[in-house]
Design a protein around this motif. Structure first.
Motif, mmCIF file in Angstrom:
data_model
loop_
_atom_site.group_PDB
_atom_site.id
_atom_site.type_symbol
_atom_site.label_atom_id
_atom_site.label_comp_id
_atom_site.label_asym_id
_atom_site.label_seq_id
_atom_site.Cartn_x
_atom_site.Cartn_y
_atom_site.Cartn_z
ATOM 1 N N LYS A 280 36.214 161.560 124.047
ATOM 2 C CA LYS A 280 35.958 162.658 123.123
ATOM 3 C C LYS A 280 34.529 163.181 123.268
ATOM 4 N N ALA A 281 33.565 162.265 123.371
ATOM 5 C CA ALA A 281 32.170 162.677 123.526
ATOM 6 C C ALA A 281 31.965 163.413 124.847
ATOM 7 N N TYR A 282 32.638 162.939 125.889
ATOM 8 C CA TYR A 282 32.566 163.583 127.204
ATOM 9 C C TYR A 282 33.061 165.025 127.116
ATOM 10 N N MET A 283 34.222 165.218 126.524
ATOM 11 C CA MET A 283 34.808 166.561 126.437
ATOM 12 C C MET A 283 33.987 167.476 125.535
ATOM 13 N N THR A 284 33.469 166.943 124.444
ATOM 14 C CA THR A 284 32.662 167.743 123.517
ATOM 15 C C THR A 284 31.400 168.260 124.193
ATOM 16 N N ALA A 285 30.725 167.383 124.938
ATOM 17 C CA ALA A 285 29.497 167.785 125.631
ATOM 18 C C ALA A 285 29.768 168.922 126.605
ATOM 19 N N LEU A 286 30.845 168.848 127.348
ATOM 20 C CA LEU A 286 31.145 169.873 128.342
ATOM 21 C C LEU A 286 31.560 171.189 127.685
ATOM 22 N N LYS A 287 32.230 171.109 126.550
ATOM 23 C CA LYS A 287 32.562 172.335 125.818
ATOM 24 C C LYS A 287 31.301 173.082 125.397
ATOM 25 N N GLN A 288 30.231 172.310 125.168
ATOM 26 C CA GLN A 288 28.949 172.893 124.770
ATOM 27 C C GLN A 288 28.085 173.260 125.977
ATOM 28 N N GLY A 289 28.642 173.075 127.175
ATOM 29 C CA GLY A 289 27.917 173.429 128.401
ATOM 30 C C GLY A 289 26.921 172.388 128.853
ATOM 31 N N ASN A 290 27.049 171.157 128.331
ATOM 32 C CA ASN A 290 26.106 170.081 128.685
ATOM 33 C C ASN A 290 26.772 169.034 129.562
ATOM 34 N N LEU A 291 25.981 168.461 130.466
ATOM 35 C CA LEU A 291 26.480 167.353 131.265
ATOM 36 C C LEU A 291 26.285 166.058 130.475
ATOM 37 N N PRO A 292 27.348 165.276 130.269
ATOM 38 C CA PRO A 292 27.266 164.048 129.463
ATOM 39 C C PRO A 292 26.764 162.874 130.290
ATOM 40 N N GLU A 293 25.575 163.000 130.850
ATOM 41 C CA GLU A 293 25.108 162.040 131.838
ATOM 42 C C GLU A 293 23.825 161.330 131.427
ATOM 43 N N THR A 294 23.614 160.182 132.041
ATOM 44 C CA THR A 294 22.333 159.480 132.006
ATOM 45 C C THR A 294 21.851 159.382 133.451
ATOM 46 N N ILE A 295 20.587 159.741 133.690
ATOM 47 C CA ILE A 295 20.056 159.764 135.052
ATOM 48 C C ILE A 295 19.046 158.639 135.242
ATOM 49 N N GLU A 296 19.143 157.974 136.380
ATOM 50 C CA GLU A 296 18.181 156.938 136.749
ATOM 51 C C GLU A 296 17.566 157.305 138.095
ATOM 52 N N ILE A 297 16.247 157.457 138.125
ATOM 53 C CA ILE A 297 15.560 157.702 139.398
ATOM 54 C C ILE A 297 15.330 156.349 140.055
#
Length: 374
Positions: A280-297
């Motif tokens: 649900k959180a994944y789909m909600t973020a994308l509906k808002q145009g956001n990538l539901p990600e965490t980035i690690e350099i």
């Protein structure tokens, strides 16, 4: 060269040993496919210079997708990204989904490799696993796939199961060999937390195999498949006539890959990202145009250790040129390598470091010993 992984977070039912991310509620399956397509659209710009050699549908159980949903996802990849004319498209599937009708549809959509989750040819084992298929379903799935014209088949098996003897494991291996697949993957059962299996083990309802039994079954796996003409090209993967999984081989060789879907991971050579593992959180973020990600350099040490760990699992070993790209180990590191070579657990050449057959039994421990900690 790069690959695309799409995580389909749905299953017909929950296997007792599985801790992968999925749901048995399919009521929002269409909505999820829309979200996957949205993520593909958003990420396309940053991957415009890459060409996909592989597209892999994993999960979960991708074979629960309707033909229209699968067509939509494949179409979105091909319309938004550069895709090789010889692209390998793999679909993970359950045997009970492998009807002639489904197989024919998948083939028409461009799927050219199937990974079938057989797991066991023993109905009692399949029952406590809570698999949705029977041993007969597994046999029929392979026969149907071959009759439909799938030339690239990979069959999954599990060893180290409760009460499994070496004789029974040998019988399972002979059954899978008789099916003559091009590729076999075999994984040792692990007891993951928050699974039904973990609960049963704690309550004493099931007893898992000992380390000695697992090692014995692993050695039997390697020797039996070798005798049948299968090459162990990665610790858990065996292929005939170089029918390797191109997608997974790219992972092990450090190639960039795009990860799409809840809980999916991606890697661009310098950074790793992983998506929200809540549907649900994944789909909600994308509906808002956001990538539901965490980035690690990834630091130079991270890349060194990961390159070492995944490279040592394969028959090609780890490339020194790739391994030493940013870090030059000290003399003590090379002394450890020499010690393992003296024990005939690895072979060092000017180009690479490769584990021997005996070394593969200890792959994780050897890799850990060679990690460089900042």
């Amino acid at each position: 060269m790069s690959g695309c992984y799409i995580h389909i977070p749905f299953c017909a039912q929950k296997c007792s040993y599985c801790d992968f991310h999925f749901s048995t509620n399919h009521s929002y399956q269409n909505e999820m496919v829309e979200a996957l397509c949205t993520e593909l659209k958003i990420r396309s710009e940053s991957w415009k210079d890459e060409e996909f050699q592989t597209i892999y549908f994993g999960g979960g159980t991708p074979s629960v997708l309707t033909s229209g949903q699968l067509q939509k996802l494949i179409g979105q990849v091909k319309s938004g990204y550069r895709v090789s004319n010889q692209v390998e498209i793999t679909l993970e599937c359950n045997p009970d989904d492998c009807s002639t009708e489904n197989l024919t549809t998948w083939k028409k959509l461009g799927v050219n490799r199937l990974s079938i989750g057989i797991q066991s040819f023993n109905d009692e084992q399949l029952k406590w696993m809570n698999r949705s298929h029977s041993a007969a379903d597994g046999l029929n799935a392979v026969r149907n796939a071959k009759q439909t014209g799938f030339d690239e088949l990979s069959l999954d098996l599990m060893y180290g199961l409760p009460n499994m003897t070496a004789e029974e494991w040998k019988s399972q291996l002979l059954q899978v060999i008789a099916l003559n697949p091009e590729h076999i993957s075999a994984y040792c059962l692990t007891v993951e937390q928050r699974t039904a299996l973990s609960k049963w083990v704690k309550e004493g309802k099931l007893t898992v195999s000992s380390n000695e039994q697992q090692s014995e079954q692993f050695e039997l796996l390697v020797s039996t498949l070798k005798e049948a003409g299968y090459e162990q090209y990665e610790i858990s993967n065996f292929a005939r006539n170089e029918h390797y999984s191109k997608h997974n081989t790219a992972y092990w060789q450090g190639v960039k890959y795009l990860g799409i879907g809840p809980s999916a991971h991606g890697y661009n050579g310098k950074e790793r990202y992983w998506n929200q593992a809540n549907n649900k959180a994944y789909m909600t973020a994308l509906k808002q145009g956001n990538l539901p990600e965490t980035i690690e350099i990834l630091s130079s040490f991270d890349r060194f250790n990961e390159t070492l760990m995944i490279g040592l699992r394969t028959k090609w070993g780890v490339s020194k040129l790739q391994l030493f790209e940013d870090i030059s180990p000290d003399k003590e590191w090379f002394k450890i390598v020499k010690d393992y070579e003296d024990q005939q657990l690895l072979i060092e050449t000017p180009e690479s470091i490769v584990l021997t057959e005996a070394g593969r039994l200890l792959a994780d421990g050897i890799a850990a010993e060679l990690f460089i900690i900042n």
